[in-house]
Design a protein around this motif. Structure first.
Motif, mmCIF file in Angstrom:
data_model
loop_
_atom_site.group_PDB
_atom_site.id
_atom_site.type_symbol
_atom_site.label_atom_id
_atom_site.label_comp_id
_atom_site.label_asym_id
_atom_site.label_seq_id
_atom_site.Cartn_x
_atom_site.Cartn_y
_atom_site.Cartn_z
ATOM 1 N N LYS A 173 0.848 -1.192 0.000
ATOM 2 C CA LYS A 173 0.000 0.000 0.000
ATOM 3 C C LYS A 173 0.881 1.238 0.000
ATOM 4 O O LYS A 173 1.814 1.355 0.786
ATOM 5 N N LYS A 174 0.550 2.155 -0.881
ATOM 6 C CA LYS A 174 1.277 3.415 -0.954
ATOM 7 C C LYS A 174 0.654 4.393 0.032
ATOM 8 O O LYS A 174 -0.551 4.358 0.272
ATOM 9 N N PRO A 175 1.486 5.279 0.594
ATOM 10 C CA PRO A 175 0.926 6.289 1.503
ATOM 11 C C PRO A 175 -0.085 7.160 0.756
ATOM 12 O O PRO A 175 0.079 7.446 -0.420
ATOM 13 N N ARG A 176 -1.118 7.561 1.461
ATOM 14 C CA ARG A 176 -2.154 8.401 0.871
ATOM 15 C C ARG A 176 -2.226 9.718 1.631
ATOM 16 O O ARG A 176 -1.961 9.767 2.824
ATOM 17 N N LEU A 177 -2.610 10.744 0.930
ATOM 18 C CA LEU A 177 -2.792 12.058 1.521
ATOM 19 C C LEU A 177 -4.249 12.447 1.331
ATOM 20 O O LEU A 177 -4.760 12.458 0.219
ATOM 21 N N SER A 178 -4.912 12.732 2.419
ATOM 22 C CA SER A 178 -6.304 13.172 2.347
ATOM 23 C C SER A 178 -6.393 14.590 2.881
ATOM 24 O O SER A 178 -5.849 14.894 3.940
ATOM 25 N N ILE A 179 -7.070 15.450 2.131
ATOM 26 C CA ILE A 179 -7.257 16.820 2.581
ATOM 27 C C ILE A 179 -8.717 17.215 2.389
ATOM 28 O O ILE A 179 -9.397 16.712 1.504
ATOM 29 N N VAL A 180 -9.162 18.114 3.223
ATOM 30 C CA VAL A 180 -10.521 18.628 3.134
ATOM 31 C C VAL A 180 -10.442 19.994 2.454
ATOM 32 O O VAL A 180 -9.668 20.852 2.863
ATOM 33 N N LEU A 181 -11.237 20.161 1.396
ATOM 34 C CA LEU A 181 -11.209 21.394 0.617
ATOM 35 C C LEU A 181 -12.588 22.032 0.567
ATOM 36 O O LEU A 181 -13.597 21.332 0.543
ATOM 37 N N SER A 182 -12.576 23.333 0.499
ATOM 38 C CA SER A 182 -13.828 24.038 0.216
ATOM 39 C C SER A 182 -14.148 23.829 -1.268
ATOM 40 O O SER A 182 -13.271 23.451 -2.059
ATOM 41 N N GLN A 183 -15.377 24.089 -1.655
ATOM 42 C CA GLN A 183 -15.745 23.977 -3.068
ATOM 43 C C GLN A 183 -14.913 24.929 -3.921
ATOM 44 O O GLN A 183 -14.518 24.596 -5.035
ATOM 45 N N GLN A 184 -14.616 26.105 -3.378
ATOM 46 C CA GLN A 184 -13.817 27.100 -4.098
ATOM 47 C C GLN A 184 -12.404 26.575 -4.348
ATOM 48 O O GLN A 184 -11.875 26.701 -5.447
ATOM 49 N N ASN A 185 -11.790 25.972 -3.327
ATOM 50 C CA ASN A 185 -10.441 25.434 -3.503
ATOM 51 C C ASN A 185 -10.426 24.229 -4.426
ATOM 52 O O ASN A 185 -9.488 24.045 -5.205
ATOM 53 N N LYS A 186 -11.472 23.398 -4.374
ATOM 54 C CA LYS A 186 -11.554 22.250 -5.282
ATOM 55 C C LYS A 186 -11.653 22.734 -6.721
ATOM 56 O O LYS A 186 -10.989 22.210 -7.618
#
Length: 78
Positions: A5-18
């Motif tokens: 398994k490769k490391p994963r990065l999860s981030i929370v974004l606003s709709q504007q940033n997405k």
């Protein structure tokens, strides 16, 4: 091994940033957000390395006569 398994990065974004990320991915012609993110980190790493060595960056816009020094996130004016 490919089954690790490769490391994963999860981030929370606003709709504007997405939406902003989606525009960057499109401008870069990247196949995915992951590809664009990897390229962005490589570019940032390069800027940090050059700035750490007291390098300077210049940018010339078509409307300007001469290049102007570019400050990046406050790291290039230290």
């Amino acid at each position: 091994r490919t089954d690790e398994k490769k490391p994963r990065l999860s981030i929370v974004l606003s709709q504007q940033n997405k939406a902003r990320i989606d525009r960057v991915v499109e401008q870069m012609g990247a196949d995915s957000i992951t590809e664009a993110t990897k390229d962005a980190f490589r570019l940032l790493e390069y800027f940090l390395k050059v700035a750490d060595q007291k390098g300077q960056f210049y940018i010339k816009m078509p409307s300007d006569d001469a290049p102007k020094q570019l400050e990046i996130f406050g790291i290039t004016d230290k």
